[in-house]
Scaffold this motif. Sequence first.
Motif, PDB file in Angstrom:
ATOM      1  N   ALA A   1     -20.496  12.173 -28.215  1.00  0.00           N
ATOM      2  CA  ALA A   1     -19.624  13.276 -28.127  1.00  0.00           C
ATOM      3  C   ALA A   1     -19.742  13.570 -26.684  1.00  0.00           C
ATOM      4  CB  ALA A   1     -20.235  14.251 -29.147  1.00  0.00           C
ATOM      5  N   LEU A   2     -20.956  13.201 -26.314  1.00  0.00           N
ATOM      6  CA  LEU A   2     -21.089  13.623 -25.135  1.00  0.00           C
ATOM      7  C   LEU A   2     -20.047  12.387 -23.826  1.00  0.00           C
ATOM      8  CD1 LEU A   2     -22.670  14.521 -22.446  1.00  0.00           C
ATOM      9  CD2 LEU A   2     -24.191  12.681 -22.344  1.00  0.00           C
ATOM     10  N   THR A   3     -19.998  11.487 -24.048  1.00  0.00           N
ATOM     11  CA  THR A   3     -19.496  10.522 -23.204  1.00  0.00           C
ATOM     12  C   THR A   3     -17.766  11.611 -23.568  1.00  0.00           C
ATOM     13  OG1 THR A   3     -20.303   8.873 -23.463  1.00  0.00           O
ATOM     14  CG2 THR A   3     -17.814   8.536 -23.184  1.00  0.00           C
ATOM     15  N   GLN A   4     -17.108  11.584 -24.377  1.00  0.00           N
ATOM     16  CA  GLN A   4     -15.764  11.847 -24.482  1.00  0.00           C
ATOM     17  C   GLN A   4     -16.113  13.245 -24.149  1.00  0.00           C
ATOM     18  OE1 GLN A   4     -13.078  11.468 -24.977  1.00  0.00           O
ATOM     19  NE2 GLN A   4     -12.060  11.467 -26.923  1.00  0.00           N
ATOM     20  N   THR A   5     -17.457  14.134 -24.024  1.00  0.00           N
ATOM     21  CA  THR A   5     -16.770  16.013 -23.055  1.00  0.00           C
ATOM     22  C   THR A   5     -16.472  15.435 -22.010  1.00  0.00           C
ATOM     23  OG1 THR A   5     -18.693  15.845 -25.450  1.00  0.00           O
ATOM     24  CG2 THR A   5     -18.230  17.785 -23.113  1.00  0.00           C
ATOM     25  N   LEU A   6     -17.969  14.350 -21.169  1.00  0.00           N
ATOM     26  CA  LEU A   6     -17.496  14.100 -19.868  1.00  0.00           C
ATOM     27  C   LEU A   6     -16.049  13.168 -19.873  1.00  0.00           C
ATOM     28  CD1 LEU A   6     -20.891  11.963 -19.184  1.00  0.00           C
ATOM     29  CD2 LEU A   6     -20.201  14.583 -18.511  1.00  0.00           C
ATOM     30  N   LEU A   7     -15.052  12.637 -20.143  1.00  0.00           N
ATOM     31  CA  LEU A   7     -14.205  11.770 -19.976  1.00  0.00           C
ATOM     32  C   LEU A   7     -13.224  13.340 -20.469  1.00  0.00           C
ATOM     33  CD1 LEU A   7     -14.388   8.953 -21.692  1.00  0.00           C
ATOM     34  CD2 LEU A   7     -14.313   9.198 -19.131  1.00  0.00           C
ATOM     35  N   MET A   8     -13.652  14.363 -21.002  1.00  0.00           N
ATOM     36  CA  MET A   8     -12.323  16.126 -20.742  1.00  0.00           C
ATOM     37  C   MET A   8     -12.490  16.404 -19.792  1.00  0.00           C
ATOM     38  SD  MET A   8     -13.625  16.857 -25.094  1.00  0.00           S
ATOM     39  CE  MET A   8     -12.463  17.992 -24.815  1.00  0.00           C
ATOM     40  N   VAL A   9     -13.500  16.281 -18.699  1.00  0.00           N
ATOM     41  CA  VAL A   9     -13.536  17.848 -18.003  1.00  0.00           C
ATOM     42  C   VAL A   9     -12.262  17.306 -16.842  1.00  0.00           C
ATOM     43  CG1 VAL A   9     -14.706  17.869 -15.516  1.00  0.00           C
ATOM     44  CG2 VAL A   9     -16.044  17.866 -17.711  1.00  0.00           C
ATOM     45  N   SER A  10     -11.747  15.976 -16.788  1.00  0.00           N
ATOM     46  CA  SER A  10     -10.452  16.212 -15.219  1.00  0.00           C
ATOM     47  C   SER A  10      -9.476  15.372 -16.333  1.00  0.00           C
ATOM     48  CB  SER A  10     -11.324  15.061 -14.554  1.00  0.00           C
ATOM     49  OG  SER A  10     -11.467  14.140 -14.979  1.00  0.00           O
ATOM     50  N   GLY A  11      -9.513  16.075 -17.204  1.00  0.00           N
ATOM     51  CA  GLY A  11      -8.638  15.190 -18.416  1.00  0.00           C
ATOM     52  C   GLY A  11      -7.699  16.197 -19.083  1.00  0.00           C
ATOM     53  N   ARG A  12      -6.216  16.534 -19.246  1.00  0.00           N
ATOM     54  CA  ARG A  12      -5.376  17.483 -19.292  1.00  0.00           C
ATOM     55  C   ARG A  12      -5.772  17.536 -21.017  1.00  0.00           C
ATOM     56  NH1 ARG A  12       0.498  15.091 -17.706  1.00  0.00           N
ATOM     57  NH2 ARG A  12      -0.890  13.432 -18.211  1.00  0.00           N
ATOM     58  N   PRO A  13      -5.780  18.605 -21.361  1.00  0.00           N
ATOM     59  CA  PRO A  13      -5.424  18.905 -22.862  1.00  0.00           C
ATOM     60  C   PRO A  13      -4.687  18.046 -24.189  1.00  0.00           C
ATOM     61  CG  PRO A  13      -5.547  20.687 -21.877  1.00  0.00           C
ATOM     62  CD  PRO A  13      -5.591  19.896 -21.143  1.00  0.00           C
ATOM     63  N   ALA A  14      -6.251  16.726 -24.858  1.00  0.00           N
ATOM     64  CA  ALA A  14      -5.186  16.011 -25.883  1.00  0.00           C
ATOM     65  C   ALA A  14      -5.179  17.225 -26.617  1.00  0.00           C
ATOM     66  CB  ALA A  14      -6.065  15.045 -26.026  1.00  0.00           C
TER      67      ALA A  14
END
Length: 474
Positions: free
Chosen positions: A455-468
């Motif tokens: 969950a933490l890894t995915q949260t960090l990867l979400m920071v600069s990405g567009r909403p899936a």
Amino acid sequence: MARPRAARDAEAAPGLRQRWVLAASSLALAMTFVDETVVGVALPTIRDDLGISVALSHWVPNAYILAFASLAAAGGRFGDLFGTRRMFLLGTVAFAVASLLCGLAGSGGALVVARAVQGAAAAAMLPQTMAIITNTFPADRLGKAIGTYVGAASVALAAGPLLGGLLTEHLGWRSIFFVNLVPAAAVLLIACTVIGRQPVGASSGGFDGWGLVTSVAGLGAVVTALMQSGGQGSSAVGVLALLGAGLVLLGVFVRIETRRRVPLVNVGLLAERRFAGSAVMVLCAQFSFLAAVIYGAVYVQDSLGLSPSAAGLAMLPAMVPTVVLAPAAGVLSRRFGARTLTVAGAVGGALGFALMGAAVEVRSYWPFGAALLVWGMSIPFIYNPAMSVAMAAPPTSRRGGASGLLEMCLQVGGTLGTAVVGATLLSAHSGRAPLPGDAFATGFFLTAGVLAAAALTQTLLMVSGRPAGRATPP
């Protein structure tokens, strides 16, 4: 004016053929997935009947998943080179023969070897099913067909523990392998009748033999080191050396794949944030799935004294939500964003495993069953959204490789789950049975940590990405 009957029959024939092709592919998928989970309930009985150690018994599920994980990508590539129908039939026959050998095994070592052959056969058979479905169904019906195909996997995973418990208690543990002969015969009959010869892909670029060798050797060394780390007679130096060698080989594998024009696995996809995050989530979800299904079933028998069939029923709170809530996961991911939903699912799954670890100390099924339900309700919200994001991330021309890499992540996650939790149990126990409750608690808390890290890894990867979950062009 009514159309002639011959015209109506001509139109109906392709639809009937498509349904039979989907039935054969879904049955093959269900057969391979059942064999991932069916042994969990039977494991204590197998251990006692064959007189094998706890350490060796952990290889009964792990040999299958390890071979499956190591060879899945190669199976897909062989389908391109030699024809999907041919590889599908060959894999099905090999799976049936290996299942027969599993049921006839007279020792723990023979059973583990037969399980490895069974996993290799599944790796040859399963990657062909999606190609066969895609080549059979027109674009306007392909989505529905894939939905049915994925539904078969969910039902198979849910049915595995219950089927294993009922067969083990009433017909003996060997029947969980002999029963595969019936669906395998049905798959072969249907496939030979209705699946046409698929076009063989061009062999330009050849087969990535060094990639296969380094991936199998590297993954095998890592898993073996993790399993040996729990053995009380294992040398720490030897375990670390084996683990280091495995990691080096996996590094060489990645380097080989990045340089090949036609790689066995397109590891370059992991450079894309959305795909990488989804791959991590899928791997960790499968880690938890196999840990829950296999070691949860062992726990309720070894520590709570349940019979095999009762253990199968006891695991239903973890399995049923996977089937029931899967459609809701698709709807909610479109509304809230797929990556947001996967993070929520991982957090809920971590909570479920933490509750399992706490429930072990109570020595009662009901709090443990409630914790299984919490975990089971969370997991569908990881798999479906994560896979949707992963398959939408690469361009259309790279989605075949993306599918193969995701399948590899699934199987590697399951392999690591059985290896790591199995090593945790072994570290607290050097005899045969029963396993101590505190070892299970440690394993469940450890799995909770894995899901929390995902969950933490995915949260960090979400920071600069567009909403899936929003429409993004491939």
